[in-house]
Scaffold this motif. Structure first.
Motif, PDB file in Angstrom:
ATOM      1  N   VAL A 114      23.742  71.490  -0.777  1.00 53.52           N
ATOM      2  CA  VAL A 114      23.112  73.096  -0.792  1.00 53.52           C
ATOM      3  C   VAL A 114      22.299  73.086  -1.009  1.00 53.52           C
ATOM      4  CG1 VAL A 114      23.686  74.350  -3.220  1.00 53.52           C
ATOM      5  CG2 VAL A 114      24.743  72.326  -3.101  1.00 53.52           C
ATOM      6  N   GLY A 115      22.397  74.785  -0.129  1.00 53.80           N
ATOM      7  CA  GLY A 115      20.645  74.827   0.425  1.00 53.80           C
ATOM      8  C   GLY A 115      20.209  75.814  -0.762  1.00 53.80           C
ATOM      9  N   LEU A 116      18.965  76.318  -0.562  1.00 52.76           N
ATOM     10  CA  LEU A 116      18.550  76.788  -2.075  1.00 52.76           C
ATOM     11  C   LEU A 116      17.477  78.168  -0.770  1.00 52.76           C
ATOM     12  CD1 LEU A 116      16.993  77.874  -4.481  1.00 52.76           C
ATOM     13  CD2 LEU A 116      15.557  75.768  -3.577  1.00 52.76           C
ATOM     14  N   ILE A 117      17.155  79.333  -1.402  1.00 56.40           N
ATOM     15  CA  ILE A 117      16.741  80.676  -0.850  1.00 56.40           C
ATOM     16  C   ILE A 117      15.910  80.996  -2.045  1.00 56.40           C
ATOM     17  CG2 ILE A 117      17.657  80.406   1.213  1.00 56.40           C
ATOM     18  CD1 ILE A 117      18.876  83.421  -0.075  1.00 56.40           C
ATOM     19  N   VAL A 118      15.229  81.173  -1.934  1.00 55.66           N
ATOM     20  CA  VAL A 118      13.605  82.063  -3.107  1.00 55.66           C
ATOM     21  C   VAL A 118      13.432  83.140  -2.764  1.00 55.66           C
ATOM     22  CG1 VAL A 118      11.796  81.606  -4.694  1.00 55.66           C
ATOM     23  CG2 VAL A 118      13.229  79.843  -3.731  1.00 55.66           C
ATOM     24  N   PRO A 119      14.134  84.406  -3.823  1.00 56.36           N
ATOM     25  CA  PRO A 119      12.913  85.759  -3.539  1.00 56.36           C
ATOM     26  C   PRO A 119      11.467  85.118  -4.090  1.00 56.36           C
ATOM     27  CG  PRO A 119      13.864  85.353  -5.546  1.00 56.36           C
ATOM     28  CD  PRO A 119      14.200  84.805  -4.631  1.00 56.36           C
ATOM     29  N   GLU A 120      10.616  86.142  -2.263  1.00 65.05           N
ATOM     30  CA  GLU A 120       9.286  86.453  -2.673  1.00 65.05           C
ATOM     31  C   GLU A 120       9.072  87.562  -2.025  1.00 65.05           C
ATOM     32  OE1 GLU A 120       7.700  83.447  -1.754  1.00 65.05           O
ATOM     33  OE2 GLU A 120       9.362  82.149  -1.750  1.00 65.05           O
ATOM     34  N   PHE A 121       8.522  87.756  -3.255  1.00 64.39           N
ATOM     35  CA  PHE A 121       7.795  89.148  -3.606  1.00 64.39           C
ATOM     36  C   PHE A 121       6.302  89.446  -3.150  1.00 64.39           C
ATOM     37  CE2 PHE A 121      11.103  88.593  -6.855  1.00 64.39           C
ATOM     38  CZ  PHE A 121      11.167  89.360  -6.954  1.00 64.39           C
ATOM     39  N   PRO A 122       5.561  90.632  -2.511  1.00 60.35           N
ATOM     40  CA  PRO A 122       4.166  90.512  -2.298  1.00 60.35           C
ATOM     41  C   PRO A 122       3.487  90.784  -3.393  1.00 60.35           C
ATOM     42  CG  PRO A 122       6.249  92.906  -1.445  1.00 60.35           C
ATOM     43  CD  PRO A 122       6.530  91.982  -2.575  1.00 60.35           C
ATOM     44  N   ASP A 123       2.801  90.003  -3.049  1.00 57.69           N
ATOM     45  CA  ASP A 123       1.315  89.873  -3.676  1.00 57.69           C
ATOM     46  C   ASP A 123       1.188  90.586  -4.860  1.00 57.69           C
ATOM     47  OD1 ASP A 123       0.855  87.602  -2.776  1.00 57.69           O
ATOM     48  OD2 ASP A 123      -0.888  88.145  -1.500  1.00 57.69           O
ATOM     49  N   THR A 124       1.469  92.369  -4.545  1.00 57.18           N
ATOM     50  CA  THR A 124       1.119  93.259  -5.559  1.00 57.18           C
ATOM     51  C   THR A 124       2.228  93.668  -6.058  1.00 57.18           C
ATOM     52  OG1 THR A 124       2.280  94.695  -3.137  1.00 57.18           O
ATOM     53  CG2 THR A 124      -0.250  94.265  -3.783  1.00 57.18           C
ATOM     54  N   ALA A 125       3.766  93.264  -6.184  1.00 57.64           N
ATOM     55  CA  ALA A 125       4.374  93.592  -6.957  1.00 57.64           C
ATOM     56  C   ALA A 125       4.459  92.848  -8.372  1.00 57.64           C
ATOM     57  CB  ALA A 125       5.833  92.492  -6.149  1.00 57.64           C
ATOM     58  N   PRO A 126       4.828  93.898  -9.650  1.00 56.46           N
ATOM     59  CA  PRO A 126       4.801  93.122 -10.321  1.00 56.46           C
ATOM     60  C   PRO A 126       5.615  92.488 -10.845  1.00 56.46           C
ATOM     61  CG  PRO A 126       5.842  96.062 -10.833  1.00 56.46           C
ATOM     62  CD  PRO A 126       5.754  95.137  -9.234  1.00 56.46           C
ATOM     63  N   LEU A 127       4.387  91.344 -11.397  1.00 58.52           N
ATOM     64  CA  LEU A 127       4.817  89.825 -12.077  1.00 58.52           C
ATOM     65  C   LEU A 127       6.489  90.050 -12.500  1.00 58.52           C
ATOM     66  CD1 LEU A 127       2.356  88.479 -13.433  1.00 58.52           C
ATOM     67  CD2 LEU A 127       2.876  87.769 -11.308  1.00 58.52           C
ATOM     68  N   HIS A 128       7.367  91.226 -13.334  1.00 57.14           N
ATOM     69  CA  HIS A 128       7.988  90.698 -13.811  1.00 57.14           C
ATOM     70  C   HIS A 128       9.619  90.897 -12.678  1.00 57.14           C
ATOM     71  CE1 HIS A 128       7.696  95.399 -13.814  1.00 57.14           C
ATOM     72  NE2 HIS A 128       9.275  95.652 -13.153  1.00 57.14           N
ATOM     73  N   LEU A 129       9.242  91.023 -11.785  1.00 56.37           N
ATOM     74  CA  LEU A 129      10.106  91.166 -10.734  1.00 56.37           C
ATOM     75  C   LEU A 129      10.355  90.204 -10.520  1.00 56.37           C
ATOM     76  CD1 LEU A 129       9.701  94.166  -8.541  1.00 56.37           C
ATOM     77  CD2 LEU A 129      10.668  94.373 -10.142  1.00 56.37           C
ATOM     78  N   SER A 130      11.668  89.429 -10.524  1.00 53.19           N
ATOM     79  CA  SER A 130      11.757  87.862 -10.071  1.00 53.19           C
ATOM     80  C   SER A 130      13.177  87.612  -9.764  1.00 53.19           C
ATOM     81  CB  SER A 130      12.855  87.383 -11.594  1.00 53.19           C
ATOM     82  OG  SER A 130      13.435  87.596 -12.450  1.00 53.19           O
ATOM     83  N   ASP A 131      14.189  88.637  -9.288  1.00 52.15           N
ATOM     84  CA  ASP A 131      15.188  87.968  -8.722  1.00 52.15           C
ATOM     85  C   ASP A 131      15.607  89.183  -7.122  1.00 52.15           C
ATOM     86  OD1 ASP A 131      17.026  90.387  -9.512  1.00 52.15           O
ATOM     87  OD2 ASP A 131      17.668  89.420 -11.207  1.00 52.15           O
ATOM     88  N   PHE A 132      16.816  88.409  -6.477  1.00 45.88           N
ATOM     89  CA  PHE A 132      16.911  89.115  -5.140  1.00 45.88           C
ATOM     90  C   PHE A 132      17.160  90.880  -5.741  1.00 45.88           C
ATOM     91  CE2 PHE A 132      17.492  84.924  -3.749  1.00 45.88           C
ATOM     92  CZ  PHE A 132      16.744  84.814  -2.401  1.00 45.88           C
TER      93      PHE A 132
END
Length: 149
Positions: A114-132
């Motif tokens: 099974v594969g895995l992908i993880v959303p990567e956020f810019p350093d400036t993105a608010p921490l409450h953002l978490s999913d695709f």
């Protein structure tokens, strides 16, 4: 397909299943088929699943929470071992031990194909953002900003 339960989401964002709703191993399918030769995605929430489906056009299994990712993925993999399957983790950056990512990694550790992908956020993105879904919304909002001097 059968309806096994119902989840409500309050205006505050609080999510609740109807009393007695069986959840373990159950999922909601976004798409018109359980299989696709290019693969199927598994994620936690409906909005995330809708964003993935809209972006990639592949079927998505919504597990409803991180704790249900493994049972859903195991059940699907046992039934359709020839279909590529990818877990689309939540990246709970502000939550201790990042449960979305930890649970997704545990799935991949148990089911190595099974594969895995993880959303990567810019350093400036608010921490409450978490999913695709959050990432899609962030990218769309940045794309629509007027950057003219």
């Amino acid at each position: 397909m059968l309806l096994h339960g119902l989840q409500t989401i309050a205006p505050t964002g609080e999510k609740r299943f109807l009393t007695g709703t069986p959840k373990r191993g159950k999922f909601h399918l976004i798409g018109d088929s359980l299989t696709h030769s290019q693969g199927v995605y598994v994620c936690e929430g409906y909005a995330t699943g809708a964003s993935l489906y809209e972006t990639y056009g592949l079927p998505v299994l919504v597990a409803f929470d991180a704790g249900n990712l493994l049972p859903v993925t195991q059940n699907y993999h046992n039934r359709f071992p020839h279909i590529p399957l990818t877990v689309c983790a939540d990246n709970d950056r502000k939550t201790p031990d990042n449960p979305g990512l930890s649970k997704a990694r545990a799935v991949v550790a148990c089911l190595p194909k099974v594969g895995l992908i993880v959303p990567e956020f810019p350093d400036t993105a608010p921490l409450h953002l978490s999913d695709f879904n959050d990432l899609t919304a962030l990218l769309n909002s940045n794309a629509n900003k007027d950057t003219t001097p």
